[in-house]
Enzyme design. Structure first.
Site, short mmCIF file in Angstrom:
data_model
loop_
_atom_site.label_atom_id
_atom_site.label_comp_id
_atom_site.label_asym_id
_atom_site.label_seq_id
_atom_site.Cartn_x
_atom_site.Cartn_y
_atom_site.Cartn_z
N VAL A 137 -4.25 0.32 -0.92
CA VAL A 137 -3.18 -0.26 -0.13
C VAL A 137 -1.85 0.47 -0.34
O VAL A 137 -0.87 0.21 0.34
CB VAL A 137 -3.00 -1.76 -0.44
CG1 VAL A 137 -2.33 -1.95 -1.80
CG2 VAL A 137 -2.24 -2.48 0.66
N GLU A 138 -1.84 1.43 -1.28
CA GLU A 138 -0.61 2.17 -1.55
C GLU A 138 -0.75 3.65 -1.16
O GLU A 138 -0.57 4.00 -0.01
CB GLU A 138 -0.21 2.00 -3.03
CG GLU A 138 0.13 0.55 -3.36
CD GLU A 138 0.60 0.35 -4.77
OE1 GLU A 138 1.68 0.88 -5.11
OE2 GLU A 138 -0.10 -0.33 -5.56
#
Length: 328
Positions: A137-138
């Site tokens: 998610v990063e």
């Protein structure tokens, strides 16, 4: 109250300077014992020297977007130097526009923390630094891919060799972690109005800020927000109406840790909004009232709230002067 054993100004000196503030010298000295100025550097681990070559490499890697799958996200994307080294949005946005579950904590003074991330899943900056690179998610890149990409650049080959001269294969994940952590330990904000006040410049804070400091102690805020970074690095149950995040429980599996989060630093809190683990509160006045209700079981008057907010503004220190590096 039991004052901490810290350096304190003599009552005579305080009386001379505080004559215009209507604050008794003995009284204010007692409150000052609960605080300590922020040192210019945090504790340095024995296995990670603050060597300039290592810091310089860490600075490059902090701003390097090519160790993300998209090639456009770096550590500095969420920890923006212009925004208090955070992003000032409620929850972090990462790879392919994904929105994470938590607010981005500032990296300022992070070397003073006893644990990293909201849930404390890493004990130090070395452990923290590699997590965002791998998180889908990063930055969404495996460490193997990130290392291979760095090896493609002669400039990085030179910088890693200079930072780790005794390492036969210096471009590796462990050294990425050491370099980024070394750089992050330079991102400190000393010399805030409170720091200057504690060191003897008792005109560095306004009367309202001094009253807020006293209330901060009397109300019990200092029980958790203490030490040079204004955090005990412990975990406390804190439920927000709009959050289902189970916090430290996701790390430990202990029912007692459900909805528990690490005490955030209050250093520079006036410029690192929005607040709490999901960024659901965008101003200090509301944040102070919510903390009073949930953690202290009390309600501040408007005047008291204003005084504490004024004191929290006195925790904004001098921002580190960091030049964005020219990357290869």
């Amino acid at each position: 109250m039991t004052p901490r054993t810290l350096p304190r100004l003599g009552a005579t000196a305080l009386a001379l300077v505080l004559g215009a503030t209507a604050v008794h010298a003995e009284d204010i000295a007692e409150y000052m014992d609960f605080f300590e100025p922020l040192p210019y550097l945090p504790p340095i681990p024995a296995d990670n020297s603050m060597d300039q070559a290592r810091i310089d490499l860490g600075q490059m890697l902090f701003f390097e977007p090519r160790i993300s799958a998209s090639g456009v996200i770096s550590c500095a994307t969420c920890h923006n130097p212009a925004l208090g080294w955070t992003d000032r949005i409620d929850r972090a946005v990462g790879h392919a526009g994904q929105v994470g579950n938590r607010n981005t904590p500032t990296v300022l003074n992070s070397g003073f923390l006893g644990a990293q991330f909201w849930d404390g899943r890493e004990p130090d900056l070395e452990g923290q630094s590699l997590g965002p690179i791998q998180a889908d998610v990063e930055m969404n890149m495996s460490l193997e891919e990130a290392i291979q990409r760095l090896k493609e650049f002669e400039v990085y080959q030179q910088h890693f060799a200079a930072a780790f001269p005794e390492d036969a294969d210096p471009i590796r994940a462990e050294n990425v972690a050491l370099s980024i952590a070394a750089f992050e330990r330079t991102l400190n904000t000393p010399n805030s109005p409170l720091d200057r006040f504690l060191r003897g410049d008792v005109q560095a804070m306004t009367d309202q800020q001094v009253e807020g400091m006293k209330l901060f102690v009397d109300a019990g805020c200092v029980a958790c927000h203490n030490g040079p970074a204004f955090t005990d690095s412990n975990y406390y149950r804190f439920e927000l109406p709009s959050s289902k995040d189970e916090g430290r429980f996701l790390v430990t599996g202990d029912e007692a840790d459900k909805f528990a989060f690490r005490t955030p630093t209050l250093r520079n809190v006036a410029v690192t909004y929005p607040y709490f683990n999901n960024g659901s509160v965008d101003n200090l006045h509301d944040a102070v009232n919510l903390m009073a209700e949930q953690m202290l079981g009390q309600e501040f008057t408007e005047e008291e709230n204003d005084a504490i907010v004024a004191f929290l503004n006195a925790l904004t220190g001098e921002m580190p002067e960091v030049e964005i590096p020219a990357l290869p």
